[in-house]
Design an enzyme around this catalytic site. Structure first.
Site, mmCIF file in Angstrom:
data_model
loop_
_atom_site.group_PDB
_atom_site.id
_atom_site.type_symbol
_atom_site.label_atom_id
_atom_site.label_comp_id
_atom_site.label_asym_id
_atom_site.label_seq_id
_atom_site.Cartn_x
_atom_site.Cartn_y
_atom_site.Cartn_z
ATOM 1 N N GLY A 96 0.658 -1.248 -0.343
ATOM 2 C CA GLY A 96 -0.316 0.055 0.211
ATOM 3 C C GLY A 96 0.751 1.425 -0.136
ATOM 4 N N SER A 97 1.008 2.146 1.254
ATOM 5 C CA SER A 97 1.886 2.516 1.386
ATOM 6 C C SER A 97 3.419 2.509 0.863
ATOM 7 C CB SER A 97 2.002 3.630 2.549
ATOM 8 O OG SER A 97 0.662 3.844 3.262
ATOM 9 N N ARG A 150 -31.229 29.803 4.330
ATOM 10 C CA ARG A 150 -32.004 29.377 5.384
ATOM 11 C C ARG A 150 -32.244 30.048 6.770
ATOM 12 N NH1 ARG A 150 -35.480 25.481 7.756
ATOM 13 N NH2 ARG A 150 -34.901 25.120 9.893
ATOM 14 N N GLN A 153 -22.792 20.489 8.497
ATOM 15 C CA GLN A 153 -23.001 21.474 9.996
ATOM 16 C C GLN A 153 -23.896 22.438 9.195
ATOM 17 O OE1 GLN A 153 -22.800 20.069 12.184
ATOM 18 N NE2 GLN A 153 -23.893 21.435 13.701
ATOM 19 N N ILE A 154 -23.867 23.720 8.224
ATOM 20 C CA ILE A 154 -24.289 24.795 8.041
ATOM 21 C C ILE A 154 -26.035 24.053 7.520
ATOM 22 C CG2 ILE A 154 -25.010 26.250 6.168
ATOM 23 C CD1 ILE A 154 -21.890 26.568 6.909
ATOM 24 N N GLY A 200 -30.104 19.359 9.760
ATOM 25 C CA GLY A 200 -29.978 17.730 9.451
ATOM 26 C C GLY A 200 -30.807 17.907 8.142
ATOM 27 N N GLU A 219 -3.008 7.294 -3.587
ATOM 28 C CA GLU A 219 -1.997 8.069 -4.651
ATOM 29 C C GLU A 219 -1.207 8.991 -3.172
ATOM 30 O OE1 GLU A 219 -2.329 10.200 -7.587
ATOM 31 O OE2 GLU A 219 -4.251 9.467 -7.995
HETATM 32 C C1 FAD Z 1 -11.099 4.542 -3.949
HETATM 33 C C2 FAD Z 1 -10.169 4.125 -3.985
HETATM 34 C C3 FAD Z 1 -9.261 4.182 -4.801
HETATM 35 C C4 FAD Z 1 -7.834 3.621 -5.945
HETATM 36 N N1 FAD Z 1 -6.847 3.736 -6.814
HETATM 37 C C5 FAD Z 1 -6.186 3.123 -6.484
HETATM 38 C C6 FAD Z 1 -5.236 2.946 -8.322
HETATM 39 O O1 FAD Z 1 -6.170 3.950 -9.095
HETATM 40 N N2 FAD Z 1 -4.556 3.042 -8.253
HETATM 41 C C7 FAD Z 1 -4.113 2.525 -7.579
HETATM 42 O O2 FAD Z 1 -2.121 1.447 -6.899
HETATM 43 N N3 FAD Z 1 -3.759 2.244 -5.441
HETATM 44 C C8 FAD Z 1 -4.988 2.626 -5.771
HETATM 45 N N4 FAD Z 1 -6.114 2.733 -4.572
HETATM 46 C C9 FAD Z 1 -4.671 2.451 -3.347
HETATM 47 C C10 FAD Z 1 -4.177 3.479 -2.375
HETATM 48 O O3 FAD Z 1 -3.575 4.176 -3.104
HETATM 49 C C11 FAD Z 1 -3.773 3.122 -1.701
HETATM 50 O O4 FAD Z 1 -4.781 2.750 -0.529
HETATM 51 C C12 FAD Z 1 -3.349 4.473 -0.651
HETATM 52 O O5 FAD Z 1 -1.971 4.312 -0.448
HETATM 53 C C13 FAD Z 1 -2.761 3.660 0.765
HETATM 54 O O6 FAD Z 1 -2.545 2.288 1.506
HETATM 55 P P1 FAD Z 1 -3.197 1.476 1.545
HETATM 56 O O7 FAD Z 1 -4.615 1.173 2.339
HETATM 57 O O8 FAD Z 1 -2.436 -0.351 1.886
HETATM 58 O O9 FAD Z 1 -3.050 2.125 3.314
HETATM 59 P P2 FAD Z 1 -1.457 1.569 4.269
HETATM 60 O O10 FAD Z 1 -0.137 1.971 3.477
HETATM 61 O O11 FAD Z 1 -1.892 -0.109 5.001
HETATM 62 O O12 FAD Z 1 -1.626 2.583 5.492
HETATM 63 C C14 FAD Z 1 -2.623 2.873 6.870
HETATM 64 C C15 FAD Z 1 -2.824 3.626 7.423
HETATM 65 O O13 FAD Z 1 -1.065 3.535 7.835
HETATM 66 C C16 FAD Z 1 -0.454 4.799 7.903
HETATM 67 N N5 FAD Z 1 0.821 4.920 7.100
HETATM 68 C C17 FAD Z 1 1.266 3.912 6.613
HETATM 69 N N6 FAD Z 1 2.633 4.351 6.464
HETATM 70 C C18 FAD Z 1 3.291 4.960 7.501
HETATM 71 C C19 FAD Z 1 3.788 5.572 7.533
HETATM 72 N N7 FAD Z 1 5.409 5.467 7.298
HETATM 73 N N8 FAD Z 1 4.240 6.669 8.759
HETATM 74 C C20 FAD Z 1 3.018 7.602 9.170
HETATM 75 N N9 FAD Z 1 1.846 6.362 8.494
HETATM 76 C C21 FAD Z 1 1.935 5.601 8.225
HETATM 77 C C22 FAD Z 1 -1.091 5.328 6.155
HETATM 78 O O14 FAD Z 1 -1.094 7.140 6.151
HETATM 79 C C23 FAD Z 1 -2.289 5.616 6.814
HETATM 80 O O15 FAD Z 1 -2.911 5.755 7.977
HETATM 81 C C24 FAD Z 1 -7.097 3.495 -4.734
HETATM 82 C C25 FAD Z 1 -7.866 3.322 -3.386
HETATM 83 C C26 FAD Z 1 -9.589 3.550 -2.852
HETATM 84 C C27 FAD Z 1 -9.249 3.230 -1.897
#
Ligand code: FAD
Ligand code: FMN
Ligand code: FE2
Ligand code: FE2
Lengths: 411, 644
Positions: free
Chosen positions: B131-132, B268, B336-337, B340, B363
């Site tokens: 993910g990240s 409103r 909020q503004i 309900g 992203e």
């Molecule tokens: C609707 C949607 C569309 C998407 N579209 C695409 C797409 O087109 N292509 C694609 O490749 N991906 C896509 N994604 C994936 C998206 O980019 C990832 O979900 C995102 O990068 C976060 O990864 P993760 O969900 O695994 O979260 P994680 O990496 O597991 O993170 C979980 C939490 O931990 C925090 N965290 C993680 N590492 C650290 C750090 N080193 N320091 C501090 N905090 C940290 C994060 O900020 C987050 O709050 C999409 C996601 C969604 C929900």
């Protein structure tokens, strides 16, 4: 007479050759000698452009006198304050007491360090963008820091398009009567020495040369007058392209340089075998050198030329064989980068030299890709090494071909 | 300078706004309710020439700037955040990598139809374990002849399954982290490429998001984007630009919410006057407008920097992080503004409220944006690449890499052997097939290898029987060949001998000298059997049994089976060429006074500059530590195009 040649109607070559010096910078062998170029501009003012090493000063003074033909010398323009070009400054000043020296501020600092005692009111400092007119000819000054030294300037004669390029575009090799690059077979007889000069003297400073090339690309250059070697007045694109390649660390040739270190011949034998394999597999441009008997400056020049370098080395007291280590350190010092490396290692009881070499390339140098196919030899090549030798040769050939393809794709 | 968009920008904004108001607004609620992708709308956006705004006309685009593109995303999102991200993911994630890294042929084939809006693009980076942190990428691409074979899955992919063209990131060289990742252009419809059902999401429900599944998908070699190993660089550079898109999306959603709130607050009436006349409401409105203006400047400025080819990743991160953070605040206040009413389905603010959240997540989450920004400003702890004495720290990893190191400990040897064989079978090894005992080591898929622990020549026969039973060829450690003469020289395995690159290596009585281990580091699975539990081989194996060879070998022969083996299918050998190194992503600068090079990896300890600080972020009054030349007189190094 007196070995004076005309460059243009107003510009005379008054420099000379040195065949007695064995080692340039007391380090680089120069079997073909070297020239120290100095030029004399005969305009409304007379301008001596750079000077020469002390070694040839006696002849030099005589040439100046003859060209001046009774006129006084007004200026001396110094682009680079290295002793191979400023050895005669003090003597010239003594002989022409009205003359002023034009150079950069830092050059004058260096001049004072050298110990020339020239009164402040005879020094004219110029910097980037300044111009000076000597009559018909107006010179524009361009700073070229670290194109060898920090104080370096170049100048451009806006009247006839002559670039005085300092050490840039220079070469080892005495010119011995020839004056222009178009009077020799440059590629055959001069290119290797020009490369050896550039890569060893200025090689480290590629980014600065790139910077100057960028500035130069905007100038209508007709002629290049360097401080060593031949003057360029035709086909300038040729040498500019070489400089662009060398200074951006792009290989000139998609081929293989094999440098081996051997004490008893076994590693040499393996290197020959590898060269043989590579040629048979289709890459024909292969050069093989013994690190112990080849001047490092030549190895450096070849390293700048070739895209692929194989280091074949014995383990020496658990380390890199000293001459090879010296070569590697020099390569690093000169900032060589962007090459593919193959490793052949040899050891009899604890062979660790391959790891040391790979680590050196990975940690100490830039953009050096070490191929993972390594050949490890225990004392001498045996049947068991066949596969590894094949794998290394294959991977070198594949990598050479890939690079060619990549470059072709980039156009 | 005047911080203002041009007339052309504003007339483009007008055109898109009209389109959004007239065509999208009426169906936005239905799209949201039904989780429906607006095919018709996307088609029309393409017909209006808005699907490739920042790309050159030659490439099928509109030849406009990046601000124009940001305005388009902003205006669509102002009405429907889902439609906004369709355009954003398509333009900056799908098309951009091809524009930046594609060959002429790739651009003609893929960029042109994307920029014209004839094909939709998408970007597949995220995986369950990545993910990240993209270094967790597990999707693999293995070169076989003219094709890469792609296997693995991507999750959360915007525009899937509607998109036609996918930029997919996969590992081409394992075990070297992000350096081993490469990018590929993959077309929908290729055999083995399938999708999950689209996700049911909190917001941006008019955009579609699904998983990508690759099962032996054949990707032609020419669809490698850039070079092998360049994938991570491509992904990061793409996301830099994508962040401008997401920032614009957040900006648009917030703008929509703000306008709705302003309108509602004026209409409103409570306590005898419009609630807008209550200072606490009015101040909310004024804060919203202020935050919007700040966010807009950040977004447009990053867009302008990108367009002018300046380094903009920090600025894009700032824009994305700030715009999405204030977006969250603004939609909250806007709802909020509305009181309900805002909580009810059918109200735009209710949808904006849900749509907004994604912008702080994808992203690069906003935590990651802050990481990008702060690392640039502060630098980071020095890499422990070298210890204080300048001696390279030893790698912590065993020589053969990270292995399972499962030691099978049981009461009897028989039980241990049974567990081992069962595990191997579970891992996919088929012991009804085999190869000739004398197959060259490099061509062997399996090798049974003996060390000095074999004792004497007598046991060699047993080892050969075991090799036969395991469907393997026979090999040895160096001393066994070199001084015991039990096998010919070309059958010993080690750094100076043969390298084993097959799938199963069974080491009998091998202690694990460094030079031997170096010869098996590419082995698939390593089984070690040795009577000394302290042997190095056990730190380098997948399965290990401590025991007496004389006892274990016969049991193993029995367990593998002594029957004649069927010929094994040809071995697949994976060539593990390391990808070429890439130039640093930051600028490297050299001093015109002395040639000193500032290396951000090292910083400047004497100048109290921490490692990790890029040259651009050095204080303006910083000077060369070698010669005191001022920062402004440094020049930037350039690197060859094929190393970028
Ligand atoms: C609707 C949607 C569309 C998407 N579209 C695409 C797409 O087109 N292509 C694609 O490749 N991906 C896509 N994604 C994936 C998206 O980019 C990832 O979900 C995102 O990068 C976060 O990864 P993760 O969900 O695994 O979260 P994680 O990496 O597991 O993170 C979980 C939490 O931990 C925090 N965290 C993680 N590492 C650290 C750090 N080193 N320091 C501090 N905090 C940290 C994060 O900020 C987050 O709050 C999409 C996601 C969604 C929900
Ligand atoms: C002085 C000296 C030191 C050596 N040191 C080592 C060593 O530390 N480790 C090792 O494995 N081999 C060592 N060797 C062996 C060489 O690395 C090499 O295997 C041998 O010289 C054969 O190769 P050659 O014929 O190419 O010289 C040494 C040899 C010499 C002469
Ligand atoms: Fe010099
Ligand atoms: Fe010189």
């Amino acid at each position: 007479m007196y070995n004076i040649r005309k460059i243009t109607d107003d510009l005379y070559f008054v420099g000379g050759n040195d065949h007695r010096l064995e080692l340039f910078e007391n380090m680089f062998p120069i079997p073909d000698g070297v020239s120290y170029n100095s030029y004399l501009l005969m305009d409304e003012k007379t301008v001596l452009i750079d000077s020469v090493d002390w070694a040839i000063t006696r002849d030099y003074l005589r040439k100046i006198e003859i060209v001046l033909d009774g006129r006084d010398l007004d200026y001396m323009l110094i682009h680079h304050m290295e002793p191979d070009h400023c050895g005669a400054i003090e003597e010239v000043c003594l002989r022409y007491p009205k003359l002023s020296i034009i150079s950069s501020e830092q050059a004058f600092d260096i001049m004072r360090q050298i110990g020339y005692d020239i009164p402040e009111d005879r020094l004219i400092k110029v910097k980037e963008g300044d111009t000076m007119s000597f009559g018909k000819h107006t010179f524009a000054f361009v700073e070229a820091p670290m194109v060898h030294w920090p104080e370096v300037i170049m100048s451009f004669d806006t009247y006839d398009g002559t670039l005085f390029s300092s050490d840039g575009f220079g070469s080892f090799g005495a010119i011995d009567g020839k004056m222009f690059a178009d009077e020799v077979d440059f590629e055959r007889d001069w290119l290797d020495e020009a490369r050896r000069y550039y890569t060893n003297i200025v090689g480290k400073y590629g980014p600065f040369v790139q910077d100057v090339l960028k500035k130069a690309s905007g100038l209508p250059i007709q002629r290049i007058c360097p401080l060593h070697g031949l003057v360029w007045r035709e086909n300038l694109g040729y040498i500019l392209e070489k400089y662009d390649k060398w200074s951006s660390y792009e290989p000139e040739a998609h081929g293989v340089l094999i440098v081996y270190a051997t004490m008893y011949g076994n590693t040499e034998n393996a290197s020959q075998e590898l060269a043989n394999d590579i040629v048979q597999k289709g890459v024909k441009d292969v050069k093989v050198y013994d690190v112990s008997s080849t001047p490092v400056s030549q190895l450096i020049a070849e390293s700048f030329k070739y895209s692929h370098i194989v280091i074949a080395c014995v383990t020496y007291n658990l380390g890199i064989y000293p001459p090879m280590k010296n070569f590697l350190m020099d390569m690093q010092a000169l900032n060589l980068q962007n090459r593919t490396i193959g490793i052949v290692e040899n050891g009899t009881w604890a062979c660790n030299v391959g790891d040391l070499i790979e680590e050196f390339f990975d940690e100490e140098m830039k953009l050096m890709d070490v191929l993972s196919d390594r050949v490890t030899i225990n004392t001498s090549l045996n049947i068991g090494n066949r596969n590894d030798m094949d794998a290394l040769a294959d991977s070198i050939v594949e990598s050479v071909n890939n690079l060619k393809e990549l470059k072709a794709k980039q156009g | 300078m005047l911080y203002q968009t041009t007339k052309d920008h504003e007339s483009l904004r007008q055109a898109i706004r009209e389109f959004a108001e007239n065509e999208i607004k009426p169906i936005a609620f239905a799209l949201d309710q039904n989780n429906e992708f607006p095919d018709e709308i996307v088609k029309k956006i393409g017909e209006n020439n808005w699907m490739g705004l920042p790309y050159s006309k030659k490439d099928g685009g509109a030849g406009l700037d990046v601000i124009s593109y940001a305005i388009a995303v902003e205006e669509l999102s102002r009405v429907d955040g889902g439609v906004g991200v369709i355009l954003s993911a398509h333009t900056s994630l799908g098309a951009y990598p091809v524009e930046a890294y594609g060959t002429k042929e790739q651009k003609e084939k893929y960029l042109v139809p994307m920029a014209k809006g004839e094909k939709i693009g998408a970007f597949g980076l995220t995986e369950t374990e990545a993910g990240s942190d993209a270094s967790g990428t597990q999707t693999t691409a293995i070169l076989e002849g003219d094709h890469y074979i792609l296997n693995g899955s991507k999750i959360f992919i915007t525009n899937a399954p509607k998109a036609d063209i996918y930029i997919v990131f996969a590992v081409t060289t394992p075990d070297i982290g992000t350096h081993g990742i490469s990018a590929f252009i993959v077309e929908k419809g290729w055999e083995g490429f399938t999708f999950s059902d689209p996700y049911d999401k909190l917001g941006i429900r008019s955009s579609t998001t699904a998983e990508l599944h690759f099962n032996n998908v054949k990707v032609p070699k020419e669809n490698l984007l850039g070079q092998e190993g360049q994938g991570f660089r491509i992904a990061m550079q793409t996301l830099d630009g994508g962040r401008i898109g997401i920032a614009a999306q957040a900006l648009g959603i917030a703008q929509g919410a703000y306008e709705a709130a302003l309108k509602y607050a004026r209409e409103r009436i409570q306590f005898g006057r419009p609630i807008a006349q209550q200072q606490s409401i009015a101040f909310k409105i004024s804060d919203m407008a202020t935050q919007l203006r700040a966010a807009r400047f950040l977004v447009y400025s990053a867009a302008e920097m990108k367009h002018n080819e300046l380094r903009y990743s920090v600025e894009a991160a700032m824009a994305k992080q700030y715009a999405s953070d204030v977006c969250m605040k603004i939609v909250d206040d806007a709802l909020q503004i509305h009181g309900g009413s805002g909580y009810m389905k059918g109200m735009d603010v209710e949808r904006f409220y849900r749509d907004a959240k994604i912008t702080t997540i994808y992203e690069g989450t906003n935590e990651i944006q802050r990481l990008v920004i702060s690392a640039n400003l502060i630098g980071r702890m020095p890499k422990s690449k070298k210890s204080a004495g300048g001696v390279a720290a030893k790698k912590a990893e065993p020589i053969t890499g990270v292995r399972k190191r499962e030691m099978i400990q049981t009461d009897t040897a028989q039980e241990a052997v049974d567990i081992l064989v069962e595990n191997l079978k579970k891992d996919g090894f088929d012991f009804t097939v085999g190869i000739d005992l004398n197959t060259p080591i490099v061509d062997s898929d399996r090798v049974v290898s003996v060390g000095k622990g074999i004792g004497s020549e007598d046991n060699m026969e047993l080892a050969k029987q075991l090799a036969h039973a395991a469907g393997a060829s026979i090999g040895a450690s160096r001393p066994v060949a070199e001084s015991m003469y039990l096998l010919p020289l070309e059958r010993y395995i080690g750094m100076s001998g043969q390298k084993f690159k097959g799938n199963l290596y069974i080491a009998l009585g091998i202690s694990g000298a460094v030079q031997h281990l170096k010869g098996i580091k590419d082995a698939g699975t390593i089984v070690a059997i040795n009577n000394n539990p302290g042997s190095a081989i056990f730190k380098n194996c997948d399965y290990g049994i401590v025991g007496d060879l004389n006892e274990i070998m016969p049991l193993l022969i029995e367990a593998f089976g002594t029957e004649e083996k069927k010929p094994a299918p040809p071995m697949k050998r994976i060539r593990k060429a390391k990808p070429r190194k890439l130039a640093p992503a930051y600028g490297v600068y050299v001093c015109t006074g002395c040639g000193y090079e500032y290396d951000p990896e090292l910083g400047d300890p004497e100048g109290e500059i921490d490692p990790g600080l890029t040259f651009e972020n050095l204080p303006d009054n910083w000077e060369c530590p070698e010669c005191q030349t001022v920062k402004a007189d440094f020049i930037e190094e350039k690197y060859p195009a094929d190393r970028q």
